[in-house]
Design an enzyme around this catalytic site. Structure first.
Site, PDB file in Angstrom:
ATOM      1  N   TYR A   1       0.826  -1.210   0.000  1.00  0.00           N
ATOM      2  CA  TYR A   1       0.000   0.000   0.000  1.00  0.00           C
ATOM      3  C   TYR A   1       0.862   1.262   0.000  1.00  0.00           C
ATOM      4  O   TYR A   1       0.461   2.283  -0.544  1.00  0.00           O
ATOM      5  CB  TYR A   1      -0.898   0.037   1.242  1.00  0.00           C
TER       6      TYR A   1
ATOM      7  N   ASP B   1      -6.483  -6.986   4.096  1.00  0.00           N
ATOM      8  CA  ASP B   1      -7.595  -6.317   3.424  1.00  0.00           C
ATOM      9  C   ASP B   1      -8.481  -7.356   2.749  1.00  0.00           C
ATOM     10  O   ASP B   1      -9.710  -7.350   2.904  1.00  0.00           O
ATOM     11  CB  ASP B   1      -7.037  -5.330   2.381  1.00  0.00           C
TER      12      ASP B   1
ATOM     13  N   ASP C   1     -12.524  -8.974   4.108  1.00  0.00           N
ATOM     14  CA  ASP C   1     -13.790  -8.937   3.349  1.00  0.00           C
ATOM     15  C   ASP C   1     -14.343 -10.350   3.197  1.00  0.00           C
ATOM     16  O   ASP C   1     -15.550 -10.586   3.328  1.00  0.00           O
ATOM     17  CB  ASP C   1     -13.586  -8.332   1.944  1.00  0.00           C
TER      18      ASP C   1
ATOM     19  N   ASP D   1      -3.151 -18.196   0.150  1.00  0.00           N
ATOM     20  CA  ASP D   1      -4.116 -18.873  -0.730  1.00  0.00           C
ATOM     21  C   ASP D   1      -4.836 -19.989   0.027  1.00  0.00           C
ATOM     22  O   ASP D   1      -6.059 -20.130  -0.031  1.00  0.00           O
ATOM     23  CB  ASP D   1      -3.442 -19.391  -2.015  1.00  0.00           C
TER      24      ASP D   1
ATOM     25  N   LYS E   1       2.856 -15.397   2.394  1.00  0.00           N
ATOM     26  CA  LYS E   1       3.123 -16.109   1.136  1.00  0.00           C
ATOM     27  C   LYS E   1       4.635 -16.353   1.116  1.00  0.00           C
ATOM     28  O   LYS E   1       5.360 -15.915   0.205  1.00  0.00           O
ATOM     29  CB  LYS E   1       2.644 -15.230  -0.044  1.00  0.00           C
TER      30      LYS E   1
END
Ligand code: IPM
Ligand code: MN
Length: 360
Positions: A144, A247, A251, A223, A191
């Protein structure tokens, strides 16, 4: 003496002002019932601030936040910017700059399955019953905030993802401490099979874990974590992760609860802490009195916990539970019989006014 707290109110865009109004209504009821005093001061942010000043985070707003005890934030975002990839200023820049300026490195997003709403989720009730975990999302680093480039011909672009050990350590410490008060498990989502920053996260978190021998630590690639969250979400207690992964999975996690309109969050760090619903500005619903204000009301409860006003915070959560049990909910949770944004705010405020405080 009466406890007094100054609250910077940044309502922002879309449904932000409507849901914030309900949270303020509830906080005013808290003032009466619990004998505390809140001073609310409004500030501009997001598209509303761009329209008024050309800047998504005006200096006056920063100054207001700096001299407040907490920030209550609504939402930002406006389709007129989403649909214009060349826009020079964007509402989101205001939120990102606010997080950075206030040093809000730790974003805390609790996720739970309410028994009364199990049928709302598209996931199987058996799989999600009893889910109760908290995402600790790093909020001021990673992709970000890394350097962004775009070549002169517009055909090449890059976003740098960077982390330093101290940035990882400070939020990891918070996650371990939070786990201590819960079911004592931290899952680091990364990851590390591909990204060097993820390998740094693993190194730092493993080292730190030695100081928390009572906490179980495990690791999941993002994942796989995304899949596990649907297959077996009860396995999670505290999820610790970097900015962008946090983020995305938060959701995803909202699907367990059944609506983004129910998920609150707290962002804490160096300066004034901030409390905001995780949903966005939902422009399609703005001004229609249909948005769910519960996420913002529950964010206000997290703010009260932060102030040490635990009984008042608990009273808010209980009141929201009562409404959910009685199916007094907004449209997205019950299309057949639903209540308005202001109805929900009024009902929660009424329940708070009826509450008999023990400690005051
Ligand atoms: C969130 C939002 C923000 C983010 C946007 C509005 C910049 O999606 O708080 O989750 O990506 O952090
Ligand atoms: Mn998001």
């Amino acid at each position: 003496m009466k406890i007094q707290k100054r609250i910077a109110v940044l309502a922002g865009d879309g449904i932000g002002p409507e849901v914030i109004d309900q949270a303020i209504k509830v906080l005013k009821a808290v003032e009466k019932t619990f004998g505390v005093d809140f001073i609310f001061k409004k500030g501009l942010v997001g598209a509303a601030a761009i329209d008024a000043t050309g800047n998504p985070l005006p200096d006056e707003t920063i100054a207001l936040c700096e001299k407040s005890d907490a920030i209550l934030f609504g939402a930002i975002g406006d389709p007129k910017y989403d649909n214009d990839p060349n826009a020079k200023v964007r509402p989101e820049q205001g939120l990102l700059k606010l997080r950075k300026t206030m040093g809000l490195f730790s974003n805390i997003r609790p996720v739970k399955a309410y028994d009364t709403l199990l049928h709302i989720s598209p996931l199987k009730a058996d799989n999600i019953k009893g889910v109760d975990f908290v995402v600790y999302r790093e909020l001021t680093g990673g992709i970000y905030f890394g350097k962004k480039t775009r070549s002169a011909d517009g055909q090449h672009a890059s976003d740098l993802c960077e982390y330093s050990a101290p940035e990882v350590e400070r939020i990891a410490n918070q996650a371990f401490m939070a786990a201590r008060l819960r079911r004592k498990k931290v899952t680091l989502v990364d990851k590390a099979n591909v990204l060097e920053t993820s390998r740094l996260w693993r190194d730092v978190v493993k080292k730190l874990a030695v100081s928390y021998p009572d906490i179980e630590l495990d690791f999941l690639f993002v994942d796989n974590a995304a899949m596990q969250m649907i297959l077996n979400p009860r396995q999670f207690d505290i999820i610790l992760t970097e900015n962008m992964f946090g983020d995305i999975i938060s959701d995803e996690a909202s699907v367990i609860t059944g609506s983004l309109g129910l998920l609150p969050s707290a962002s804490v760090g160096a300066k004034t802490a901030m409390f905001e619903p995780i949903h966005g500005s939902y422009p399609q619903a703005a001004g229609k009195n249909i948005a769910n204000p519960m996420a913002t009301i529950l964010s206000a409860a997290m703010m009260l916990d932060y102030f040490g006003l635990h009984e008042a915070a608990e009273a808010i959560r209980k009141s929201v539970d009562v409404l959910l049990e009685q199916n007094i909910v907004t449209k997205e949770l019950n299309w057949e019989k639903y209540y308005s944004t202001t109805d929900i705010g009024n009902r929660v405020a009424e329940l708070i006014l009826k509450h008999n405080p023990v400690n005051t």
